[in-house]
Design a protein around this motif. Structure first.
Motif, PDB file in Angstrom:
ATOM      1  N   ARG A 177       0.832  -1.208   0.000  1.00 48.10           N
ATOM      2  CA  ARG A 177       0.000   0.000   0.000  1.00 48.10           C
ATOM      3  C   ARG A 177       0.861   1.251   0.000  1.00 48.10           C
ATOM      4  O   ARG A 177       0.525   2.237  -0.658  1.00 48.10           O
ATOM      5  CB  ARG A 177      -0.968   0.005   1.190  1.00 48.10           C
ATOM      6  CG  ARG A 177      -2.099  -1.007   1.016  1.00 48.10           C
ATOM      7  CD  ARG A 177      -3.179  -0.939   2.082  1.00 48.10           C
ATOM      8  NE  ARG A 177      -2.638  -1.097   3.414  1.00 48.10           N
ATOM      9  CZ  ARG A 177      -2.760  -0.213   4.405  1.00 48.10           C
ATOM     10  NH1 ARG A 177      -3.443   0.885   4.220  1.00 48.10           N
ATOM     11  NH2 ARG A 177      -2.235  -0.429   5.578  1.00 48.10           N
TER      12      ARG A 177
ATOM     13  N   ALA B  97       0.808   4.076  -2.918  1.00 52.93           N
ATOM     14  CA  ALA B  97       0.552   5.490  -2.610  1.00 52.93           C
ATOM     15  C   ALA B  97       1.657   6.372  -3.193  1.00 52.93           C
ATOM     16  O   ALA B  97       1.373   7.431  -3.766  1.00 52.93           O
ATOM     17  CB  ALA B  97       0.454   5.683  -1.093  1.00 52.93           C
TER      18      ALA B  97
ATOM     19  N   LYS C 102       1.638   8.929   2.912  1.00 52.90           N
ATOM     20  CA  LYS C 102       1.060   7.865   3.737  1.00 52.90           C
ATOM     21  C   LYS C 102      -0.156   7.303   3.035  1.00 52.90           C
ATOM     22  O   LYS C 102      -1.012   8.070   2.572  1.00 52.90           O
ATOM     23  CB  LYS C 102       0.623   8.399   5.111  1.00 52.90           C
ATOM     24  CG  LYS C 102       1.742   9.062   5.900  1.00 52.90           C
ATOM     25  CD  LYS C 102       2.715   8.023   6.422  1.00 52.90           C
ATOM     26  CE  LYS C 102       3.768   8.682   7.280  1.00 52.90           C
ATOM     27  NZ  LYS C 102       5.103   8.334   6.917  1.00 52.90           N
ATOM     28  N   PRO C 103      -0.243   5.980   2.934  1.00 48.26           N
ATOM     29  CA  PRO C 103      -1.434   5.385   2.314  1.00 48.26           C
ATOM     30  C   PRO C 103      -2.639   5.547   3.213  1.00 48.26           C
ATOM     31  O   PRO C 103      -2.492   5.707   4.436  1.00 48.26           O
ATOM     32  CB  PRO C 103      -1.062   3.901   2.159  1.00 48.26           C
ATOM     33  CG  PRO C 103      -0.012   3.670   3.186  1.00 48.26           C
ATOM     34  CD  PRO C 103       0.700   4.984   3.375  1.00 48.26           C
ATOM     35  N   THR C 104      -3.816   5.519   2.613  1.00 50.45           N
ATOM     36  CA  THR C 104      -5.029   5.570   3.434  1.00 50.45           C
ATOM     37  C   THR C 104      -5.193   4.241   4.152  1.00 50.45           C
ATOM     38  O   THR C 104      -4.846   3.201   3.599  1.00 50.45           O
ATOM     39  CB  THR C 104      -6.270   5.863   2.572  1.00 50.45           C
ATOM     40  OG1 THR C 104      -6.320   4.881   1.531  1.00 50.45           O
ATOM     41  CG2 THR C 104      -6.210   7.244   1.960  1.00 50.45           C
ATOM     42  N   PRO C 105      -5.688   4.277   5.373  1.00 50.70           N
ATOM     43  CA  PRO C 105      -5.821   3.036   6.156  1.00 50.70           C
ATOM     44  C   PRO C 105      -6.823   2.071   5.540  1.00 50.70           C
ATOM     45  O   PRO C 105      -7.643   2.365   4.783  1.00 50.70           O
ATOM     46  CB  PRO C 105      -6.308   3.498   7.511  1.00 50.70           C
ATOM     47  CG  PRO C 105      -6.403   4.973   7.499  1.00 50.70           C
ATOM     48  CD  PRO C 105      -6.083   5.443   6.125  1.00 50.70           C
TER      49      PRO C 105
END
Length: 141
Positions: free
Chosen positions: A107, A111, A138-141
């Protein structure tokens, strides 16, 4: 989500054999949770109507007093039959923690690729000398 899914089904437990998924689903906390999620299933055998699980762990630090017994209790409750757990030390590969880490890494890469490939970001970088601060994506959770 990540890693090989070549698990051996355990029909007599009505279980697909996916230890990483089961280890995450068990209602355990603390050292017992870490033991479950950082161990790799070596084998599961039928034992007089119950089950014997052999788990490989990378560190004996996970084998604190009572952690193996509490994991066996959680498995017994989950499968509604007696479960015994034994352990061996060794290198582990297919653990819940390893799969989760591989997923986080994938991930993160996605991103970063998305951000670097975005036409607006490329325009800002080209026309205004903008740059992306390393580690800021930062990737989305």
């Amino acid at each position: 989500t990540g890693g090989s899914r070549a698990f051996t089904p355990v029909p007599w437990l009505n279980w697909d054999g996916d230890w990483p998924a089961l280890s995450v689903a068990l209602p355990v906390r603390g050292v017992v949770q870490q033991l479950a999620q950082q161990s790799e299933l070596v084998r599961c055998e039928n034992s007089n109507g119950g089950a014997k699980f052999l788990l490989r762990v990378a560190s004996d630090a996970l084998l604190s007093v009572g952690s193996v017994g509490k994991l066996a209790e959680a498995l017994s409750s989950h499968f509604a039959r007696a479960v015994q757990v034994s352990t061996e030390l060794g290198a582990v590969v297919r653990t819940a923690n390893a799969i989760a880490q591989a997923d986080r890494s994938a991930r993160q890469r996605k991103a970063e690729e998305t951000m670097h490939g975005d036409p607006f970001v490329q325009t800002l970088m080209r026309e205004f000398g903008a740059s992306i601060v390393p580690g800021s994506i930062k990737p989305t959770p």
